[in-house]
Design a protein around this motif. Structure first.
Motif, PDB file in Angstrom:
ATOM      1  N   ALA A 114       0.829  -1.207   0.000  1.00 28.67           N
ATOM      2  CA  ALA A 114       0.000   0.000   0.000  1.00 28.67           C
ATOM      3  C   ALA A 114       0.860   1.253   0.000  1.00 28.67           C
ATOM      4  CB  ALA A 114      -0.931  -0.004   1.215  1.00 28.67           C
ATOM      5  N   VAL A 115       1.966   1.212   0.742  1.00 30.26           N
ATOM      6  CA  VAL A 115       2.899   2.342   0.748  1.00 30.26           C
ATOM      7  C   VAL A 115       3.465   2.558  -0.642  1.00 30.26           C
ATOM      8  CG1 VAL A 115       5.058   3.234   1.697  1.00 30.26           C
ATOM      9  CG2 VAL A 115       3.486   1.971   3.173  1.00 30.26           C
ATOM     10  N   ASP A 116       3.864   1.464  -1.302  1.00 32.56           N
ATOM     11  CA  ASP A 116       4.389   1.538  -2.667  1.00 32.56           C
ATOM     12  C   ASP A 116       3.367   2.161  -3.609  1.00 32.56           C
ATOM     13  OD1 ASP A 116       7.023   0.813  -3.052  1.00 32.56           O
ATOM     14  OD2 ASP A 116       6.601  -1.338  -3.064  1.00 32.56           O
ATOM     15  N   LEU A 117       2.161   1.660  -3.556  1.00 34.11           N
ATOM     16  CA  LEU A 117       1.134   2.094  -4.490  1.00 34.11           C
ATOM     17  C   LEU A 117       0.785   3.561  -4.294  1.00 34.11           C
ATOM     18  CD1 LEU A 117      -0.990   1.636  -6.648  1.00 34.11           C
ATOM     19  CD2 LEU A 117      -2.493   0.640  -4.898  1.00 34.11           C
ATOM     20  N   MET A 118       0.497   3.950  -3.066  1.00 34.00           N
ATOM     21  CA  MET A 118       0.080   5.325  -2.824  1.00 34.00           C
ATOM     22  C   MET A 118       1.264   6.296  -2.794  1.00 34.00           C
ATOM     23  SD  MET A 118      -3.083   5.671  -2.877  1.00 34.00           S
ATOM     24  CE  MET A 118      -4.452   4.542  -3.103  1.00 34.00           C
ATOM     25  N   GLY A 119       2.470   5.755  -2.632  1.00 33.54           N
ATOM     26  CA  GLY A 119       3.645   6.611  -2.689  1.00 33.54           C
ATOM     27  C   GLY A 119       3.990   7.038  -4.097  1.00 33.54           C
ATOM     28  N   ASP A 120       3.503   6.321  -5.075  1.00 35.11           N
ATOM     29  CA  ASP A 120       3.673   6.693  -6.483  1.00 35.11           C
ATOM     30  C   ASP A 120       2.415   7.440  -6.898  1.00 35.11           C
ATOM     31  OD1 ASP A 120       3.679   6.791  -9.267  1.00 35.11           O
ATOM     32  OD2 ASP A 120       4.731   4.888  -9.468  1.00 35.11           O
ATOM     33  N   LYS A 121       2.487   8.758  -6.961  1.00 30.57           N
ATOM     34  CA  LYS A 121       1.282   9.557  -7.193  1.00 30.57           C
ATOM     35  C   LYS A 121       0.604   9.214  -8.513  1.00 30.57           C
ATOM     36  CE  LYS A 121       2.339  13.568  -4.310  1.00 30.57           C
ATOM     37  NZ  LYS A 121       3.467  12.957  -3.606  1.00 30.57           N
ATOM     38  N   ILE A 122       1.397   8.787  -9.496  1.00 29.35           N
ATOM     39  CA  ILE A 122       0.813   8.461 -10.791  1.00 29.35           C
ATOM     40  C   ILE A 122      -0.034   7.190 -10.682  1.00 29.35           C
ATOM     41  CG2 ILE A 122       1.361   7.817 -13.164  1.00 29.35           C
ATOM     42  CD1 ILE A 122       3.929   9.576 -12.797  1.00 29.35           C
ATOM     43  N   ARG A 123       0.534   6.133 -10.108  1.00 26.65           N
ATOM     44  CA  ARG A 123      -0.230   4.891  -9.910  1.00 26.65           C
ATOM     45  C   ARG A 123      -1.403   5.103  -8.968  1.00 26.65           C
ATOM     46  NH1 ARG A 123       3.323   0.725  -7.422  1.00 26.65           N
ATOM     47  NH2 ARG A 123       1.480  -0.606  -7.686  1.00 26.65           N
ATOM     48  N   ALA A 124      -1.187   5.934  -7.929  1.00 21.66           N
ATOM     49  CA  ALA A 124      -2.258   6.187  -6.964  1.00 21.66           C
ATOM     50  C   ALA A 124      -3.475   6.805  -7.644  1.00 21.66           C
ATOM     51  CB  ALA A 124      -1.745   7.096  -5.848  1.00 21.66           C
ATOM     52  N   LYS A 125      -3.228   7.798  -8.497  1.00 19.16           N
ATOM     53  CA  LYS A 125      -4.352   8.432  -9.204  1.00 19.16           C
ATOM     54  C   LYS A 125      -5.108   7.432 -10.057  1.00 19.16           C
ATOM     55  CE  LYS A 125      -4.007  12.400 -11.157  1.00 19.16           C
ATOM     56  NZ  LYS A 125      -3.543  13.548 -11.975  1.00 19.16           N
ATOM     57  N   GLU A 126      -4.360   6.579 -10.764  1.00 21.90           N
ATOM     58  CA  GLU A 126      -5.013   5.593 -11.629  1.00 21.90           C
ATOM     59  C   GLU A 126      -5.827   4.595 -10.801  1.00 21.90           C
ATOM     60  OE1 GLU A 126      -1.612   4.066 -13.614  1.00 21.90           O
ATOM     61  OE2 GLU A 126      -1.486   5.721 -15.058  1.00 21.90           O
ATOM     62  N   THR A 127      -5.302   4.210  -9.634  1.00 22.58           N
ATOM     63  CA  THR A 127      -5.981   3.225  -8.794  1.00 22.58           C
ATOM     64  C   THR A 127      -7.278   3.777  -8.208  1.00 22.58           C
ATOM     65  OG1 THR A 127      -3.876   2.175  -8.225  1.00 22.58           O
ATOM     66  CG2 THR A 127      -5.743   1.752  -6.771  1.00 22.58           C
ATOM     67  N   VAL A 128      -7.217   4.978  -7.631  1.00 19.10           N
ATOM     68  CA  VAL A 128      -8.420   5.520  -6.992  1.00 19.10           C
ATOM     69  C   VAL A 128      -9.442   5.939  -8.050  1.00 19.10           C
ATOM     70  CG1 VAL A 128      -7.125   6.262  -4.958  1.00 19.10           C
ATOM     71  CG2 VAL A 128      -7.556   7.911  -6.788  1.00 19.10           C
ATOM     72  N   LYS A 129      -8.962   6.344  -9.219  1.00 15.91           N
ATOM     73  CA  LYS A 129      -9.903   6.686 -10.301  1.00 15.91           C
ATOM     74  C   LYS A 129     -10.719   5.460 -10.680  1.00 15.91           C
ATOM     75  CE  LYS A 129     -10.025   8.753 -14.931  1.00 15.91           C
ATOM     76  NZ  LYS A 129      -9.188   9.305 -16.043  1.00 15.91           N
ATOM     77  N   ALA A 130     -10.063   4.302 -10.731  1.00 12.53           N
ATOM     78  CA  ALA A 130     -10.773   3.059 -11.037  1.00 12.53           C
ATOM     79  C   ALA A 130     -11.776   2.699  -9.948  1.00 12.53           C
ATOM     80  CB  ALA A 130      -9.771   1.924 -11.221  1.00 12.53           C
ATOM     81  N   ALA A 131     -11.535   3.204  -8.719  1.00 14.26           N
ATOM     82  CA  ALA A 131     -12.455   2.939  -7.607  1.00 14.26           C
ATOM     83  C   ALA A 131     -13.571   3.974  -7.529  1.00 14.26           C
ATOM     84  CB  ALA A 131     -11.674   2.917  -6.295  1.00 14.26           C
ATOM     85  N   GLY A 132     -13.649   4.866  -8.509  1.00 13.84           N
ATOM     86  CA  GLY A 132     -14.728   5.844  -8.546  1.00 13.84           C
ATOM     87  C   GLY A 132     -14.452   7.133  -7.811  1.00 13.84           C
ATOM     88  N   MET A 304      -2.670  10.258  -1.311  1.00 17.85           N
ATOM     89  CA  MET A 304      -2.932   9.634  -0.020  1.00 17.85           C
ATOM     90  C   MET A 304      -1.630   9.545   0.741  1.00 17.85           C
ATOM     91  SD  MET A 304      -4.704   6.000   0.973  1.00 17.85           S
ATOM     92  CE  MET A 304      -5.072   5.631   2.699  1.00 17.85           C
ATOM     93  N   ASN A 305      -1.621  10.080   1.930  1.00 15.32           N
ATOM     94  CA  ASN A 305      -0.457  10.000   2.810  1.00 15.32           C
ATOM     95  C   ASN A 305      -0.596   8.750   3.671  1.00 15.32           C
ATOM     96  OD1 ASN A 305       1.092  12.468   2.230  1.00 15.32           O
ATOM     97  ND2 ASN A 305      -0.805  13.465   2.846  1.00 15.32           N
ATOM     98  N   THR A 306       0.352   7.834   3.493  1.00 15.73           N
ATOM     99  CA  THR A 306       0.250   6.532   4.154  1.00 15.73           C
ATOM    100  C   THR A 306       0.965   6.557   5.506  1.00 15.73           C
ATOM    101  OG1 THR A 306       2.183   5.842   2.869  1.00 15.73           O
ATOM    102  CG2 THR A 306       0.026   5.264   1.991  1.00 15.73           C
ATOM    103  N   ARG A 307       0.528   7.446   6.361  1.00 17.02           N
ATOM    104  CA  ARG A 307       1.167   7.638   7.668  1.00 17.02           C
ATOM    105  C   ARG A 307       0.262   8.508   8.519  1.00 17.02           C
ATOM    106  NH1 ARG A 307       2.481  12.960   6.918  1.00 17.02           N
ATOM    107  NH2 ARG A 307       3.232  13.586   4.874  1.00 17.02           N
TER     108      ARG A 307
END
Length: 666
Positions: A114-132, A304-307
């Motif tokens: 989760a830290v990896d995913l949300m720490g990469d702002k580009i991947r994070a945007k794509e992931t949460v966009k897919a979640a609506g 998303m700040n994972t902390r």
């Protein structure tokens, strides 16, 4: 949860006020705390308050607080079962989370994936966009080179915001208004990102005009429960770094609060989250024709700040919960103690970040310059509704190696007006002598009519900052300093036996009436002055009271420092002869460029012999993870470069000399 055991010993992989804050909760839970420290922090408060402390290396963070082997060895030596990363440093470092697991330690934070995913702002945007979850329009894909970033910026349309993909806390972010500046700003953003996060990957987003920054506190456990604890408004910022935070936001109505909270929960679920996290949203400014109090129509996911967040105390005060305790219990395997419908927000809380910085007017504009020094005197406020989270103590050296935040002052009240009033009062009672802080600036900011009315946006501070900064040192400060000098002279001549009146230096003259005593004084960053000692001043070791500007005013004092209402001034003796000699020698003359703060030279753009124009950037000095560009004061020729890249410089140290063009040459 029955059968769940908490940890016996927890190592805190951090420093300063957050380490002190975590120690407080560990002590309440009966858990043994282990602090770590670098050579620069050997006398720090968190070291003294922990049950045990371990040295992990020299001052540079890369050799101490960012050294995974040193931290793991400290945990092994002390028998720690878990590690709390605080915020900053390795708090959002997936490799550290994995290294803890490999060493048999519980990382008190989210899973490494989760830290990896949300720490990469580009991947994070794509992931949460897919979640609506709605996102800000911007570049897609990672690894864009400078030209691809510039092309993406042109396609989005100016102005745009450059952001480090691996970053947080506003560091490395650059707002670019003109296409012609893209190359320079991309280079600077990469440099700051590489320095702060070890990764210079950037993304570019559309700049939302007059935005508000609202974030949602989320919590998740390993049993599938995810809830939110309401929002925080963080719109009062400068350089994209937060200054004031509050909960709840006056902008949101219940429907919008519920919708944003549900979106934040979806974002947390999308990455398999556990523990404390914060989902940050940008909210476009309201339509100027909309009625006051109209809720926003749109909001966009930023990151998303994972902390745990710096501003978590305002959520604690309005919910009555200890979020650090929740972190520890969730990491130990317990389920969340509340369901969403059980969460209640009561009252209002506002937080001010106290930072080591000097707020000055340079070339007609406010400048926030990192400061440092030894804390000579410290008075932190108390009283109803006031909380202080601090890493300070008297005698501590504040250097430029780490983040400039020293403490947080938080005020709670049954309503927003009460909380603001209590916080302004607490800031006025804050005394930190020996180090410049922003406490007085924040007190004035919180009195601004738009702040009081809740009409906030992320650009308000920088637009209005000139109104919160005294361009000149108040006359009463010099009067108090002159009175201290007079008292020192008088005390120096006292003693048993005969006293030579001609050697006293206190204005004695025939006839018994002292001559008016004028004292030459200087405050760094200001022109020297000469002031007459006030006749009715009262001076003690702790304070000085003078009558000035028609008022009787009391200043606290320590050494050459004076403080009042959250502000502080270092008032030095001025030797005009020595100053003239320095100017004649080129070390402080009109062409000399000096360091505005202690720090490290990261870029040297100019060479001796270069012809430069006024405003050209010559060098870059970095301190406390902030860059300050040193520019040419006038058209001329660079006759001296006194430093090189990597040089450590002191405040007021000469960096370069630019000889002005003569009228004939022009």
């Amino acid at each position: 949860m029955p059968g769940t055991a908490l940890f016996d010993t927890v190592l805190i992989a951090n420093r300063g006020e957050i380490a002190v804050r975590v120690i407080r909760t560990l002590r309440a839970l009966g858990i043994r705390s282990v602090a770590v420290y670098s050579d620069a922090d050997a006398r720090a408060r968190h070291v003294r308050e922990a049950d045990e402390a371990v040295r992990i290396g020299p001052a540079p963070a890369t050799e101490s607080y960012l050294s995974v082997p040193a931290l793991l060895e400290a945990a092994r030596r002390t028998g720690a079962q878990a590690v709390h990363p605080g915020y900053g440093f390795l708090a959002e470092n997936a490799a550290f989370a994995r290294a803890c697991a490999d060493a048999g330690l519980v990382f008190i934070g989210p899973p490494a994936d989760a830290v990896d995913l949300m720490g990469d702002k580009i991947r994070a945007k794509e992931t949460v966009k897919a979640a609506g979850v709605p996102v800000v329009p911007g570049s897609s894909g990672s690894g864009l080179d400078d030209e691809e970033l510039a092309d993406a910026a042109r396609e989005i349309g100016m102005p745009v915001l450059l952001k480090p993909s691996a970053g947080g806390g506003g560091k490395g972010m650059r707002l670019v208004h003109e296409e012609a500046l893209l190359a320079e700003e991309i280079a600077a953003a990469r440099r700051e990102a590489r320095s702060s996060f070890g990764d210079d990957t950037l993304l570019v987003e559309r700049w939302v005009q007059r935005p508000r920054h609202i974030e949602i506190q989320v919590f998740a456990d390993r049993h599938g429960n995810v809830i939110h604890l309401g929002e925080r408004e963080c719109s009062l910022q400068r350089r994209h770094q937060k200054l004031i935070e509050e909960a709840p936001s006056v902008l949101l109505d219940e429907a919008t609060r519920t919708a944003m909270g549900e979106a934040a929960v979806r974002a947390a679920r999308s990455c398999g989250y556990e523990g404390a996290g914060t989902v940050e949203f940008i909210v476009p400014g309201p339509d100027p024709d909309a009625p006051a109090g109209t809720a926003p129509e749109a909001y966009y996911f930023m990151e998303m700040n994972t902390r745990l967040q710096v501003e978590h105390p305002v959520t604690e005060l309005v919910t009555g919960l200890d979020l650090v305790e929740w972190q520890i219990r969730v990491a130990a395997g317990e389920p969340l103690p509340l369901a969403q419908e059980d969460v209640r927000l009561d009252g209002h809380a506002v937080e001010a970040r106290i930072c080591a910085e000097s707020v000055q007017v340079l070339d007609g504009s406010p400048a926030f310059l990192p400061s440092g020094g030894t804390v000579l005197r410290l008075e932190e406020p108390g009283g109803p509704g006031v909380r202080v989270d601090s890493g300070l103590s008297e005698g501590v050296e504040v250097g430029s190696a780490y983040d400039p935040m020293l403490a947080k002052i938080i005020a709670y009240g049954p309503d927003r007006d009460t909380a603001l009033r209590r916080l302004r009062g607490a800031l006025s009672r804050t005394v930190t002598l020996g180090v410049q802080t922003n406490a007085g600036f924040l007190r004035r900011l919180l009195a601004h009519p738009r702040v009081v009315a809740g009409e906030l946006d992320t650009g308000l501070v920088e637009r209005e900052a000139a109104g919160f900064v005294e361009p000149e040192v108040p006359r009463e400060v010099y009067a108090a300093a002159a009175a201290v000098r007079r008292a020192a002279v008088t005390a120096g001549g006292a003693g048993p036996g005969w006293r030579d009146p001609f050697a006293a230096g206190d204005g004695w003259r025939l006839g018994g009436t002292p001559a008016p005593l004028r004292v030459p004084l200087r405050v760094p960053g200001h022109e020297p002055v000469e002031r007459t000692v006030p006749a009715d001043a009262e001076v003690s070791e702790e304070a000085v009271t003078v009558t000035a500007v028609g008022r009787r005013l009391r200043f606290v004092r320590a050494g050459d420092w004076l403080g009042r209402d959250g502000d502080a001034w270092e008032v030095r003796d001025h030797d005009p002869v020595a100053a003239a000699l320095r100017a004649a020698g080129g070390a402080g003359g009109t062409g000399s460029l000096t360091a505005p703060m202690p720090g490290t030279v990261t870029v040297v753009k100019a060479q001796e012999g270069d012809a430069v124009r006024a405003g050209d950037g010559l060098l870059v000095v970095e301190a406390m993870k902030m860059e300050h560009v040193i520019t040419a004061p006038h058209d001329g020729t660079v006759t001296r470069i006194a430093v090189r890249q990597g040089s450590t410089v002191a405040m007021d140290e000469v960096l370069a000399v630019v000889e002005p063009l003569t009228e004939v040459a022009r």
